[in-house]
Structures are given as C-alpha cells and as structure tokens.
Design an enzyme around this catalytic site. Structure first.
Site, PDB file in Angstrom:
ATOM      1  N   GLY A 191       0.761  -1.238   0.000  1.00  0.00           N
ATOM      2  CA  GLY A 191       0.000   0.000   0.000  1.00  0.00           C
ATOM      3  C   GLY A 191       0.796   1.295   0.000  1.00  0.00           C
ATOM      4  O   GLY A 191       0.329   2.308  -0.509  1.00  0.00           O
TER       5      GLY A 191
ATOM      6  N   GLU B 161       3.569   4.122   6.160  1.00  0.00           N
ATOM      7  CA  GLU B 161       2.379   3.268   6.012  1.00  0.00           C
ATOM      8  C   GLU B 161       1.340   4.011   5.169  1.00  0.00           C
ATOM      9  O   GLU B 161       1.346   5.248   5.105  1.00  0.00           O
ATOM     10  CB  GLU B 161       1.856   2.934   7.430  1.00  0.00           C
ATOM     11  CG  GLU B 161       0.558   2.175   7.523  1.00  0.00           C
ATOM     12  CD  GLU B 161       0.570   0.777   6.908  1.00  0.00           C
ATOM     13  OE1 GLU B 161       0.953   0.657   5.736  1.00  0.00           O
ATOM     14  OE2 GLU B 161       0.147  -0.166   7.604  1.00  0.00           O
TER      15      GLU B 161
ATOM     16  N   ASP C 209      -5.853   1.890  10.438  1.00  0.00           N
ATOM     17  CA  ASP C 209      -7.271   1.641  10.670  1.00  0.00           C
ATOM     18  C   ASP C 209      -7.417   1.256  12.150  1.00  0.00           C
ATOM     19  O   ASP C 209      -7.387   2.131  13.007  1.00  0.00           O
ATOM     20  CB  ASP C 209      -7.693   0.537   9.692  1.00  0.00           C
ATOM     21  CG  ASP C 209      -9.176   0.306   9.651  1.00  0.00           C
ATOM     22  OD1 ASP C 209      -9.934   1.262   9.823  1.00  0.00           O
ATOM     23  OD2 ASP C 209      -9.594  -0.848   9.440  1.00  0.00           O
TER      24      ASP C 209
ATOM     25  N   GLY D  30      -5.132  -0.177  13.774  1.00  0.00           N
ATOM     26  CA  GLY D  30      -3.796   0.053  14.328  1.00  0.00           C
ATOM     27  C   GLY D  30      -3.089  -1.233  14.727  1.00  0.00           C
ATOM     28  O   GLY D  30      -1.921  -1.215  15.081  1.00  0.00           O
TER      29      GLY D  30
ATOM     30  N   THR E 136      -2.072  -3.864  12.897  1.00  0.00           N
ATOM     31  CA  THR E 136      -0.956  -4.250  12.024  1.00  0.00           C
ATOM     32  C   THR E 136       0.287  -3.436  12.375  1.00  0.00           C
ATOM     33  O   THR E 136       1.356  -3.990  12.641  1.00  0.00           O
ATOM     34  CB  THR E 136      -1.313  -4.015  10.532  1.00  0.00           C
ATOM     35  OG1 THR E 136      -2.578  -4.609  10.272  1.00  0.00           O
ATOM     36  CG2 THR E 136      -0.270  -4.607   9.610  1.00  0.00           C
ATOM     37  N   LEU E 137       0.119  -2.127  12.419  1.00  0.00           N
ATOM     38  CA  LEU E 137       1.270  -1.269  12.664  1.00  0.00           C
ATOM     39  C   LEU E 137       1.831  -1.455  14.071  1.00  0.00           C
ATOM     40  O   LEU E 137       3.051  -1.428  14.257  1.00  0.00           O
ATOM     41  CB  LEU E 137       0.888   0.189  12.410  1.00  0.00           C
ATOM     42  CG  LEU E 137       2.050   1.167  12.319  1.00  0.00           C
ATOM     43  CD1 LEU E 137       3.073   0.726  11.282  1.00  0.00           C
ATOM     44  CD2 LEU E 137       1.550   2.561  11.993  1.00  0.00           C
TER      45      LEU E 137
ATOM     46  N   LYS F 133      -7.501   6.744  10.101  1.00  0.00           N
ATOM     47  CA  LYS F 133      -8.939   6.662  10.422  1.00  0.00           C
ATOM     48  C   LYS F 133      -9.047   6.575  11.940  1.00  0.00           C
ATOM     49  O   LYS F 133      -9.216   5.485  12.486  1.00  0.00           O
ATOM     50  CB  LYS F 133      -9.523   5.366   9.849  1.00  0.00           C
ATOM     51  CG  LYS F 133      -9.979   5.409   8.426  1.00  0.00           C
ATOM     52  CD  LYS F 133     -10.696   4.073   8.116  1.00  0.00           C
ATOM     53  CE  LYS F 133     -10.676   3.778   6.653  1.00  0.00           C
ATOM     54  NZ  LYS F 133     -11.185   2.412   6.352  1.00  0.00           N
TER      55      LYS F 133
ATOM     56  N   ASP G 189      -5.605  -0.276  -2.174  1.00  0.00           N
ATOM     57  CA  ASP G 189      -6.374  -1.155  -3.065  1.00  0.00           C
ATOM     58  C   ASP G 189      -7.730  -1.556  -2.506  1.00  0.00           C
ATOM     59  O   ASP G 189      -7.996  -1.453  -1.308  1.00  0.00           O
ATOM     60  CB  ASP G 189      -5.589  -2.444  -3.303  1.00  0.00           C
ATOM     61  CG  ASP G 189      -5.614  -3.367  -2.080  1.00  0.00           C
ATOM     62  OD1 ASP G 189      -5.240  -2.897  -0.976  1.00  0.00           O
ATOM     63  OD2 ASP G 189      -6.029  -4.524  -2.211  1.00  0.00           O
TER      64      ASP G 189
ATOM     65  N   ARG H 209      -4.938   0.669  -7.220  1.00  0.00           N
ATOM     66  CA  ARG H 209      -3.716   1.264  -6.645  1.00  0.00           C
ATOM     67  C   ARG H 209      -3.168   2.391  -7.519  1.00  0.00           C
ATOM     68  O   ARG H 209      -2.508   3.306  -7.028  1.00  0.00           O
ATOM     69  CB  ARG H 209      -2.625   0.195  -6.476  1.00  0.00           C
ATOM     70  CG  ARG H 209      -2.944  -0.864  -5.426  1.00  0.00           C
ATOM     71  CD  ARG H 209      -1.688  -1.661  -5.083  1.00  0.00           C
ATOM     72  NE  ARG H 209      -1.974  -2.923  -4.425  1.00  0.00           N
ATOM     73  CZ  ARG H 209      -2.161  -3.083  -3.113  1.00  0.00           C
ATOM     74  NH1 ARG H 209      -2.121  -2.045  -2.312  1.00  0.00           N
ATOM     75  NH2 ARG H 209      -2.394  -4.262  -2.591  1.00  0.00           N
TER      76      ARG H 209
HETATM   77  P1  IMP Z   1      -5.178  -2.134  10.716  1.00  0.00           P
HETATM   78  O1  IMP Z   1      -4.353  -3.261  11.265  1.00  0.00           O
HETATM   79  O2  IMP Z   1      -6.649  -2.340  11.037  1.00  0.00           O
HETATM   80  O3  IMP Z   1      -4.729  -0.772  11.125  1.00  0.00           O
HETATM   81  O4  IMP Z   1      -5.118  -2.303   9.149  1.00  0.00           O
HETATM   82  C1  IMP Z   1      -4.364  -1.471   8.357  1.00  0.00           C
HETATM   83  C2  IMP Z   1      -4.256  -2.037   6.962  1.00  0.00           C
HETATM   84  O5  IMP Z   1      -5.552  -2.361   6.432  1.00  0.00           O
HETATM   85  C3  IMP Z   1      -3.709  -0.951   6.040  1.00  0.00           C
HETATM   86  O6  IMP Z   1      -2.312  -1.032   5.971  1.00  0.00           O
HETATM   87  C4  IMP Z   1      -4.387  -1.263   4.735  1.00  0.00           C
HETATM   88  O7  IMP Z   1      -3.606  -2.211   4.018  1.00  0.00           O
HETATM   89  C5  IMP Z   1      -5.689  -1.892   5.115  1.00  0.00           C
HETATM   90  N1  IMP Z   1      -6.803  -0.888   5.098  1.00  0.00           N
HETATM   91  C6  IMP Z   1      -7.464  -0.385   6.146  1.00  0.00           C
HETATM   92  N2  IMP Z   1      -8.409   0.490   5.777  1.00  0.00           N
HETATM   93  C7  IMP Z   1      -8.321   0.556   4.427  1.00  0.00           C
HETATM   94  C8  IMP Z   1      -9.032   1.329   3.425  1.00  0.00           C
HETATM   95  O8  IMP Z   1      -9.942   2.145   3.689  1.00  0.00           O
HETATM   96  N3  IMP Z   1      -8.643   1.129   2.143  1.00  0.00           N
HETATM   97  C9  IMP Z   1      -7.650   0.259   1.790  1.00  0.00           C
HETATM   98  N4  IMP Z   1      -6.961  -0.456   2.684  1.00  0.00           N
HETATM   99  C10 IMP Z   1      -7.300  -0.329   3.987  1.00  0.00           C
HETATM  100 MG    MG Z   2      -1.122  -1.796   4.464  1.00  0.00          MG
END
Ligand code: IMP
Ligand code: MG
Length: 172
Positions: free
Chosen positions: A41, A95, A99, A101, A103-104, A127, A155, A161
């Site tokens: 991404g 990043e 969303d 958080g 993953t990060l 977000k 994506d 993308r």
């Molecule tokens: P988290 O672990 O919920 O913060 O997920 C983050 C990952 O989800 C991001 O790195 C994106 O790859 C994917 N993601 C979350 N929201 C969106 C969105 O609105 N559009 C596209 N990808 C998203």
């Molecule tokens: Mg991502």
C-alpha cells in the site's frame, strides 16, 4: 466506475512537500536514516515522500500480512523482511493507512526489538475513529472518515492502486 475524489492529487502533492520539510528538519542531525515502506500500500506515497526529504537516506521494504479480525489476537506475519539491519539506525516507517492500528502496532513491536536508535511513524491516512491499538503517529498526511478508501497505492481486492488520488469506491 471511477472512485469519488476524497483527496485530490494536488492536495496530496502539497501535503507531501510539508511533511518532507518537517521530516528533513527532525532528522537533520541523523547520519543513518532508513525509510521503511510497508508493502504494497505505501509504494506510491513512499516514492513521492522520499523525494521531498532533503537528506541522505536509504530505503527498505517490508511486507506483512495480518490474519483474523479486529482482536488483540490478530496475527501479523512477516512475508518479506527488511534487507538490512536497523540496529542503531534512525528508522522512519511509512504506512498507507492506519485503521484499527493492530498491524502497525505489531510491526512497531517487531522493529523496536531490533534496537533501532530511533523509530518514527509516518502515515498518509489515518482513520482515528476506528483505532483499537494505541499508536503514536509522528507524521500524518490526512485524517479520513470511516469509509473504505482506494487509490494512490491503496487497493480494493488489489485493484485501484494506480488511481492518482484518494477516493471512495461505491462497491467498497
Ligand atoms: P489495521 O491493522 O486495522 O490498522 O489495518 C491497516 C491495513 O488495512 C492498512 O495497511 C491497509 O492495508 C488496510 N486498510 C485499512 N483500511 C483501508 C481502506 O480504507 N482502504 C484500503 N486499505 C485499507
Ligand atoms: Mg497496508
């Protein structure tokens, strides 16, 4: 159908210049800056952002995938690790969007365990209304509402993308 524009190419370009200046100022004393992009991404944002950072730097990339829902048990697996050691280096993680958080926060945990000198976080989009894991974001391009966004690297099912702006899909 083309996604509806949420953040235009011009807004992104302008914000990248501002963030690049801020990052260049903050890291001006650094000799070992490594900018780490989380694939896929961040690839377009990263390529534009590094050209606005007026310092010597190296780039590296990491691919992680997360399984499971928004739970603390969400498992984050490294698919492609960094090529180089970050021991005693100044690291800037780039990043696409934060969303929940989860993953990060896992990536931060993994990279901190490798003892970098300094670790900062830059995200194009945030977000905040969806946040479950607390993250200190150092640089944020734009806050976005709780909508599924695509384009400029982001994506939906691996598509969109290459759209040059950040938009909202009808199908998302
Ligand atoms: P988290 O672990 O919920 O913060 O997920 C983050 C990952 O989800 C991001 O790195 C994106 O790859 C994917 N993601 C979350 N929201 C969106 C969105 O609105 N559009 C596209 N990808 C998203
Ligand atoms: Mg991502």
């Amino acid at each position: 159908m083309q996604p509806k524009v949420l953040i235009s190419e011009e807004q992104i370009r302008y914000r990248n210049i501002e963030m690049g200046k801020e990052i260049s100022r903050d890291f001006s004393q650094t000799k070992d800056l490594i900018v780490v992009g989380l694939l896929k991404g961040s690839f377009i944002f990263m390529s534009d952002l590094v050209r606005e950072i007026k310092l010597p730097l190296k780039v590296d990339f990491m691919t992680v995938s997360s399984y499971g829902n928004d739970t603390v048990n969400k498992e984050v697996r490294i698919i492609k690790d960094l090529d180089e050691s970050i021991l005693d280096k100044d690291v800037l993680i780039v990043e696409d969007i934060i969303d929940s958080g989860y993953t990060l926060s896992k990536v931060i945990q993994i990279l901190k365990s490798r003892n970098p000198r300094n670790l900062k976080i830059c995200t194009l989009l945030d977000k905040p209304s969806r946040r479950k894991a607390q993250i200190d974001v150092d640089y944020c391009g734009f806050e976005v509402p709780d909508e599924f966004v695509v384009g400029y690297g982001l994506d939906y099912a691996q598509l969109y993308r290459n759209i040059p702006y950040v938009g909202i899909t009808e199908i998302g």
